[in-house]
Design a protein around this motif. Sequence first.
Motif, PDB file in Angstrom:
ATOM      1  N   ALA A 101      22.457  -9.926  15.627  1.00 27.29           N
ATOM      2  CA  ALA A 101      21.875 -10.436  16.792  1.00 27.29           C
ATOM      3  C   ALA A 101      22.394  -9.275  17.916  1.00 27.29           C
ATOM      4  CB  ALA A 101      22.815 -11.545  17.034  1.00 27.29           C
ATOM      5  N   GLU A 102      23.281  -8.413  17.693  1.00 27.70           N
ATOM      6  CA  GLU A 102      23.540  -7.396  18.577  1.00 27.70           C
ATOM      7  C   GLU A 102      22.372  -6.394  18.527  1.00 27.70           C
ATOM      8  OE1 GLU A 102      26.671  -4.152  19.960  1.00 27.70           O
ATOM      9  OE2 GLU A 102      27.282  -5.703  18.443  1.00 27.70           O
ATOM     10  N   LEU A 103      21.977  -5.984  17.140  1.00 27.74           N
ATOM     11  CA  LEU A 103      20.990  -5.052  17.159  1.00 27.74           C
ATOM     12  C   LEU A 103      19.490  -5.617  17.663  1.00 27.74           C
ATOM     13  CD1 LEU A 103      21.626  -3.768  13.300  1.00 27.74           C
ATOM     14  CD2 LEU A 103      21.598  -2.470  15.398  1.00 27.74           C
ATOM     15  N   LYS A 104      19.296  -6.754  17.407  1.00 22.54           N
ATOM     16  CA  LYS A 104      18.187  -7.377  17.669  1.00 22.54           C
ATOM     17  C   LYS A 104      18.140  -7.376  19.302  1.00 22.54           C
ATOM     18  CE  LYS A 104      16.129 -12.102  18.010  1.00 22.54           C
ATOM     19  NZ  LYS A 104      16.454 -13.459  17.809  1.00 22.54           N
ATOM     20  N   GLN A 105      19.276  -7.620  20.084  1.00 17.96           N
ATOM     21  CA  GLN A 105      19.076  -7.739  21.535  1.00 17.96           C
ATOM     22  C   GLN A 105      19.070  -6.112  22.045  1.00 17.96           C
ATOM     23  OE1 GLN A 105      22.128  -6.689  23.604  1.00 17.96           O
ATOM     24  NE2 GLN A 105      20.849  -6.794  25.277  1.00 17.96           N
ATOM     25  N   LYS A 106      19.961  -5.343  21.446  1.00 19.49           N
ATOM     26  CA  LYS A 106      19.861  -3.802  22.014  1.00 19.49           C
ATOM     27  C   LYS A 106      18.391  -3.138  21.455  1.00 19.49           C
ATOM     28  CE  LYS A 106      24.661  -2.822  22.070  1.00 19.49           C
ATOM     29  NZ  LYS A 106      25.727  -1.972  21.807  1.00 19.49           N
ATOM     30  N   LEU A 107      17.749  -3.632  20.557  1.00 20.09           N
ATOM     31  CA  LEU A 107      16.351  -2.835  20.374  1.00 20.09           C
ATOM     32  C   LEU A 107      15.274  -3.757  20.729  1.00 20.09           C
ATOM     33  CD1 LEU A 107      17.649  -1.726  16.790  1.00 20.09           C
ATOM     34  CD2 LEU A 107      17.377  -0.139  18.979  1.00 20.09           C
ATOM     35  N   ASN A 108      15.534  -4.872  21.413  1.00 19.02           N
ATOM     36  CA  ASN A 108      14.613  -5.824  21.646  1.00 19.02           C
ATOM     37  C   ASN A 108      13.479  -6.242  20.724  1.00 19.02           C
ATOM     38  OD1 ASN A 108      13.401  -7.595  23.699  1.00 19.02           O
ATOM     39  ND2 ASN A 108      12.011  -5.904  24.308  1.00 19.02           N
ATOM     40  N   LEU A 109      14.052  -6.702  19.576  1.00 16.93           N
ATOM     41  CA  LEU A 109      13.244  -6.958  18.324  1.00 16.93           C
ATOM     42  C   LEU A 109      13.079  -8.396  17.891  1.00 16.93           C
ATOM     43  CD1 LEU A 109      14.385  -3.789  16.180  1.00 16.93           C
ATOM     44  CD2 LEU A 109      12.205  -4.084  17.496  1.00 16.93           C
ATOM     45  N   THR A 110      12.316  -8.808  17.396  1.00 16.72           N
ATOM     46  CA  THR A 110      12.244 -10.069  16.750  1.00 16.72           C
ATOM     47  C   THR A 110      13.012 -10.191  15.372  1.00 16.72           C
ATOM     48  OG1 THR A 110      10.100  -9.841  15.187  1.00 16.72           O
ATOM     49  CG2 THR A 110      10.042 -10.738  17.527  1.00 16.72           C
ATOM     50  N   ASP A 111      13.473 -11.253  14.909  1.00 18.26           N
ATOM     51  CA  ASP A 111      14.246 -11.254  13.808  1.00 18.26           C
ATOM     52  C   ASP A 111      13.610 -10.543  12.515  1.00 18.26           C
ATOM     53  OD1 ASP A 111      16.149 -12.743  14.912  1.00 18.26           O
ATOM     54  OD2 ASP A 111      15.837 -14.797  14.368  1.00 18.26           O
ATOM     55  N   GLY A 112      12.166 -11.116  12.465  1.00 14.61           N
ATOM     56  CA  GLY A 112      11.408 -10.600  11.379  1.00 14.61           C
ATOM     57  C   GLY A 112      11.405  -9.067  11.325  1.00 14.61           C
ATOM     58  N   ASN A 113      10.986  -8.638  12.416  1.00 12.23           N
ATOM     59  CA  ASN A 113      10.923  -7.004  12.627  1.00 12.23           C
ATOM     60  C   ASN A 113      12.042  -6.275  12.124  1.00 12.23           C
ATOM     61  OD1 ASN A 113      10.064  -4.415  13.184  1.00 12.23           O
ATOM     62  ND2 ASN A 113       9.194  -5.018  15.379  1.00 12.23           N
ATOM     63  N   LEU A 114      13.331  -6.780  12.754  1.00 15.77           N
ATOM     64  CA  LEU A 114      14.477  -6.032  12.481  1.00 15.77           C
ATOM     65  C   LEU A 114      14.853  -6.199  10.972  1.00 15.77           C
ATOM     66  CD1 LEU A 114      17.008  -4.700  13.265  1.00 15.77           C
ATOM     67  CD2 LEU A 114      18.212  -6.886  14.056  1.00 15.77           C
ATOM     68  N   SER A 115      14.731  -7.327  10.552  1.00 16.73           N
ATOM     69  CA  SER A 115      14.821  -7.785   9.219  1.00 16.73           C
ATOM     70  C   SER A 115      14.147  -6.916   8.156  1.00 16.73           C
ATOM     71  CB  SER A 115      14.482  -9.193   8.649  1.00 16.73           C
ATOM     72  OG  SER A 115      14.909  -9.448   7.487  1.00 16.73           O
ATOM     73  N   SER A 116      12.926  -6.642   8.576  1.00 18.63           N
ATOM     74  CA  SER A 116      11.911  -5.758   7.613  1.00 18.63           C
ATOM     75  C   SER A 116      12.642  -4.481   7.678  1.00 18.63           C
ATOM     76  CB  SER A 116      10.443  -5.891   7.959  1.00 18.63           C
ATOM     77  OG  SER A 116      10.215  -5.047   9.097  1.00 18.63           O
ATOM     78  N   HIS A 117      13.061  -3.732   8.725  1.00 15.63           N
ATOM     79  CA  HIS A 117      13.442  -2.546   9.088  1.00 15.63           C
ATOM     80  C   HIS A 117      14.702  -2.251   8.311  1.00 15.63           C
ATOM     81  CE1 HIS A 117       9.997  -0.611  11.146  1.00 15.63           C
ATOM     82  NE2 HIS A 117      10.314  -1.739  11.638  1.00 15.63           N
ATOM     83  N   ILE A 118      15.643  -3.223   8.384  1.00 16.00           N
ATOM     84  CA  ILE A 118      16.979  -3.462   7.675  1.00 16.00           C
ATOM     85  C   ILE A 118      16.680  -3.186   6.166  1.00 16.00           C
ATOM     86  CG2 ILE A 118      19.002  -4.627   7.376  1.00 16.00           C
ATOM     87  CD1 ILE A 118      19.162  -5.089  10.379  1.00 16.00           C
ATOM     88  N   THR A 119      15.833  -4.065   5.765  1.00 14.77           N
ATOM     89  CA  THR A 119      15.588  -4.026   4.507  1.00 14.77           C
ATOM     90  C   THR A 119      15.126  -2.907   3.794  1.00 14.77           C
ATOM     91  OG1 THR A 119      14.923  -6.324   4.581  1.00 14.77           O
ATOM     92  CG2 THR A 119      14.084  -5.263   2.792  1.00 14.77           C
ATOM     93  N   MET A 120      14.374  -1.997   4.305  1.00 15.88           N
ATOM     94  CA  MET A 120      14.037  -0.558   4.086  1.00 15.88           C
ATOM     95  C   MET A 120      15.116   0.430   3.974  1.00 15.88           C
ATOM     96  SD  MET A 120      11.548   1.891   3.287  1.00 15.88           S
ATOM     97  CE  MET A 120      10.117   1.036   3.746  1.00 15.88           C
TER      98      MET A 120
END
Length: 100
Positions: free
Chosen positions: A33-52
């Motif tokens: 949630a902190e990464l999502k907020q600091k980088l201004n991303l959606t759950d899905g977008n952040l999740s795909s990059h973390i998966t990579m």
Amino acid sequence: MKTSVLNIDEVIHQKIRLGIMTLLASSRKVEFAELKQKLNLTDGNLSSHITMLEKNDYVTIEKTFVGRKPLTTIRISPKGRQAFKNYIELLRKVLDDENP
């Protein structure tokens, strides 16, 4: 590690993943949630990059519960920290080579 002609790590060199790695390199661990907020991303977008990053062993993911609420924590791995360090060193080298 994937590289290009300049030996740039293509996994890290993407804007969002570079942001994730920068935040993780300066912290022990970061909540999703902190990464999502600091980088201004959606759950899905952040999740795909973390998966990579996870597929390349640059981060580790821990999923737990606090009460009944899920909590996802991301940490930079030793391999990820070294890859990030190499990335920064390459950028420094490029800058130093261009300045007399």
